[in-house]
Write a protein that holds these residues in place. Structure first.
Motif, PDB file in Angstrom:
ATOM      1  N   PHE A  77      -1.985 -14.753 -21.052  1.00  0.00           N
ATOM      2  CA  PHE A  77      -2.566 -14.168 -19.847  1.00  0.00           C
ATOM      3  C   PHE A  77      -1.470 -13.729 -18.888  1.00  0.00           C
ATOM      4  N   VAL A  78      -0.469 -13.040 -19.379  1.00  0.00           N
ATOM      5  CA  VAL A  78       0.548 -12.453 -18.503  1.00  0.00           C
ATOM      6  C   VAL A  78       0.535 -10.954 -18.746  1.00  0.00           C
ATOM      7  N   ASN A  79       1.158 -10.195 -17.847  1.00  0.00           N
ATOM      8  CA  ASN A  79       1.108  -8.742 -18.017  1.00  0.00           C
ATOM      9  C   ASN A  79       1.939  -8.302 -19.222  1.00  0.00           C
ATOM     10  N   SER A  80       1.678  -7.094 -19.660  1.00  0.00           N
ATOM     11  CA  SER A  80       2.292  -6.578 -20.880  1.00  0.00           C
ATOM     12  C   SER A  80       3.815  -6.602 -20.830  1.00  0.00           C
ATOM     13  N   ALA A  81       4.400  -6.416 -19.657  1.00  0.00           N
ATOM     14  CA  ALA A  81       5.859  -6.404 -19.540  1.00  0.00           C
ATOM     15  C   ALA A  81       6.463  -7.767 -19.865  1.00  0.00           C
ATOM     16  N   LEU A  82       5.721  -8.832 -19.653  1.00  0.00           N
ATOM     17  CA  LEU A  82       6.209 -10.186 -19.913  1.00  0.00           C
ATOM     18  C   LEU A  82       5.711 -10.766 -21.233  1.00  0.00           C
ATOM     19  N   ALA A  83       4.703 -10.144 -21.807  1.00  0.00           N
ATOM     20  CA  ALA A  83       4.022 -10.708 -22.974  1.00  0.00           C
ATOM     21  C   ALA A  83       4.905 -10.782 -24.215  1.00  0.00           C
ATOM     22  N   GLY A  84       5.776  -9.818 -24.410  1.00  0.00           N
ATOM     23  CA  GLY A  84       6.635  -9.822 -25.586  1.00  0.00           C
ATOM     24  C   GLY A  84       7.520 -11.054 -25.652  1.00  0.00           C
ATOM     25  N   ALA A  85       8.062 -11.444 -24.515  1.00  0.00           N
ATOM     26  CA  ALA A  85       8.900 -12.645 -24.472  1.00  0.00           C
ATOM     27  C   ALA A  85       8.078 -13.881 -24.815  1.00  0.00           C
ATOM     28  N   VAL A  86       6.836 -13.920 -24.375  1.00  0.00           N
ATOM     29  CA  VAL A  86       5.967 -15.059 -24.695  1.00  0.00           C
ATOM     30  C   VAL A  86       5.675 -15.086 -26.196  1.00  0.00           C
ATOM     31  N   ALA A  87       5.439 -13.916 -26.779  1.00  0.00           N
ATOM     32  CA  ALA A  87       5.210 -13.856 -28.224  1.00  0.00           C
ATOM     33  C   ALA A  87       6.425 -14.377 -28.985  1.00  0.00           C
ATOM     34  N   LYS A  96       0.900 -20.575 -35.186  1.00  0.00           N
ATOM     35  CA  LYS A  96       0.337 -19.835 -36.310  1.00  0.00           C
ATOM     36  C   LYS A  96      -0.153 -18.452 -35.894  1.00  0.00           C
ATOM     37  N   ALA A  97      -0.485 -18.310 -34.587  1.00  0.00           N
ATOM     38  CA  ALA A  97      -1.075 -17.058 -34.125  1.00  0.00           C
ATOM     39  C   ALA A  97      -0.780 -16.839 -32.648  1.00  0.00           C
ATOM     40  N   VAL A  98      -0.832 -15.575 -32.260  1.00  0.00           N
ATOM     41  CA  VAL A  98      -0.682 -15.167 -30.860  1.00  0.00           C
ATOM     42  C   VAL A  98      -1.862 -14.284 -30.512  1.00  0.00           C
ATOM     43  N   TRP A  99      -2.409 -14.522 -29.329  1.00  0.00           N
ATOM     44  CA  TRP A  99      -3.558 -13.746 -28.855  1.00  0.00           C
ATOM     45  C   TRP A  99      -3.198 -13.146 -27.496  1.00  0.00           C
ATOM     46  N   PHE A 100      -3.104 -11.814 -27.424  1.00  0.00           N
ATOM     47  CA  PHE A 100      -2.891 -11.114 -26.151  1.00  0.00           C
ATOM     48  C   PHE A 100      -4.254 -10.746 -25.584  1.00  0.00           C
ATOM     49  N   GLN A 101      -4.498 -11.123 -24.360  1.00  0.00           N
ATOM     50  CA  GLN A 101      -5.780 -10.902 -23.705  1.00  0.00           C
ATOM     51  C   GLN A 101      -6.049  -9.421 -23.425  1.00  0.00           C
ATOM     52  N   LEU A 102      -7.205  -9.137 -22.864  1.00  0.00           N
ATOM     53  CA  LEU A 102      -7.591  -7.771 -22.528  1.00  0.00           C
ATOM     54  C   LEU A 102      -6.513  -7.105 -21.683  1.00  0.00           C
ATOM     55  N   ASP A 103      -6.188  -5.884 -22.020  1.00  0.00           N
ATOM     56  CA  ASP A 103      -5.187  -5.068 -21.332  1.00  0.00           C
ATOM     57  C   ASP A 103      -3.751  -5.556 -21.502  1.00  0.00           C
ATOM     58  N   VAL A 104      -3.516  -6.531 -22.357  1.00  0.00           N
ATOM     59  CA  VAL A 104      -2.154  -6.981 -22.655  1.00  0.00           C
ATOM     60  C   VAL A 104      -1.788  -6.373 -24.009  1.00  0.00           C
ATOM     61  N   ILE A 105      -0.853  -5.421 -23.958  1.00  0.00           N
ATOM     62  CA  ILE A 105      -0.488  -4.664 -25.158  1.00  0.00           C
ATOM     63  C   ILE A 105       1.029  -4.507 -25.215  1.00  0.00           C
ATOM     64  N   GLU A 108       5.728  -3.444 -29.893  1.00  0.00           N
ATOM     65  CA  GLU A 108       6.955  -4.001 -30.468  1.00  0.00           C
ATOM     66  C   GLU A 108       6.818  -5.511 -30.673  1.00  0.00           C
ATOM     67  N   ALA A 109       6.194  -6.188 -29.727  1.00  0.00           N
ATOM     68  CA  ALA A 109       5.960  -7.628 -29.875  1.00  0.00           C
ATOM     69  C   ALA A 109       5.035  -7.888 -31.061  1.00  0.00           C
ATOM     70  N   TYR A 110       4.035  -7.031 -31.214  1.00  0.00           N
ATOM     71  CA  TYR A 110       3.121  -7.168 -32.352  1.00  0.00           C
ATOM     72  C   TYR A 110       3.902  -7.074 -33.666  1.00  0.00           C
ATOM     73  N   ALA A 111       4.779  -6.079 -33.759  1.00  0.00           N
ATOM     74  CA  ALA A 111       5.562  -5.889 -34.979  1.00  0.00           C
ATOM     75  C   ALA A 111       6.462  -7.095 -35.251  1.00  0.00           C
ATOM     76  N   ARG A 112       7.131  -7.597 -34.228  1.00  0.00           N
ATOM     77  CA  ARG A 112       8.018  -8.760 -34.398  1.00  0.00           C
ATOM     78  C   ARG A 112       7.233 -10.010 -34.799  1.00  0.00           C
ATOM     79  N   THR A 113       6.111 -10.215 -34.141  1.00  0.00           N
ATOM     80  CA  THR A 113       5.322 -11.426 -34.352  1.00  0.00           C
ATOM     81  C   THR A 113       4.700 -11.445 -35.740  1.00  0.00           C
ATOM     82  N   THR A 114       4.109 -10.349 -36.140  1.00  0.00           N
ATOM     83  CA  THR A 114       3.503 -10.297 -37.471  1.00  0.00           C
ATOM     84  C   THR A 114       4.578 -10.309 -38.562  1.00  0.00           C
ATOM     85  N   LEU A 118       3.127 -14.553 -38.275  1.00  0.00           N
ATOM     86  CA  LEU A 118       2.019 -15.017 -37.447  1.00  0.00           C
ATOM     87  C   LEU A 118       0.903 -13.980 -37.439  1.00  0.00           C
ATOM     88  N   ASP A 119      -0.323 -14.450 -37.300  1.00  0.00           N
ATOM     89  CA  ASP A 119      -1.438 -13.542 -37.039  1.00  0.00           C
ATOM     90  C   ASP A 119      -1.400 -13.180 -35.566  1.00  0.00           C
TER      91      ASP A 119
END
Length: 133
Positions: A77-87, A96-105, A108-114, A118-119
């Motif tokens: 539940f942090v903004n997209s600019a900070l979410a990648g570091a959390v991932a 095992k998994a990372v879930w970005f909330q609504l409007d958190v996109i 690059e973090a998705y590519a690194r995490t998967t 991780l799902d």
């Protein structure tokens, strides 16, 4: 990026310990309401917030690294600019998994995490998805 199969897998099969990054005692925030829904669904909710408050009966931690036990899912539940570091922290924590909330996109973090095995779900909310299962 967030297909129903992955959503279902995270909600049903990835485990019941969810670190909720951005969760505080502010009941007006979306993180609080979603955490309550997750608890009602049988998940253990672990608050992660700089204040490290106890929320919904669970002790909080300032960072994911401070949690002294395994975490299955990291709900962000942090903004997209900070979410990648959390991932990245979730990968380091062994989640095992990372879930970005609504409007958190963050593609690059998705590519690194998967790529790390991780799902991941982006721009969706488990409180909306749980009743759809």
């Amino acid at each position: 990026m967030s297909d129903d199969t992955t959503v279902r897998k995270i909600l049903q099969d990835s485990g019941d310990t969810w670190a909720v990054v951005g969760l505080s005692n502010n009941t007006a925030r979306a993180a609080y309401g979603v955490a309550r829904v997750l608890q009602r669904a049988g998940k253990r909710v672990v608050p992660v917030h700089p204040k490290a408050e106890t929320v919904l009966g669970e002790p909080g931690y300032a960072t994911l690294a401070d949690i002294p036990f395994a975490v299955d899912v990291v709900d962000v539940f942090v903004n997209s600019a900070l979410a990648g570091a959390v991932a990245d922290q979730a990968v380091a924590k062994g989640a095992k998994a990372v879930w970005f909330q609504l409007d958190v996109i963050d593609q690059e973090a998705y590519a690194r995490t998967t790529a790390a095995g991780l799902d991941m779900v982006m721009d969706r909310c488990p409180a909306i998805e749980l009743p759809r299962l």
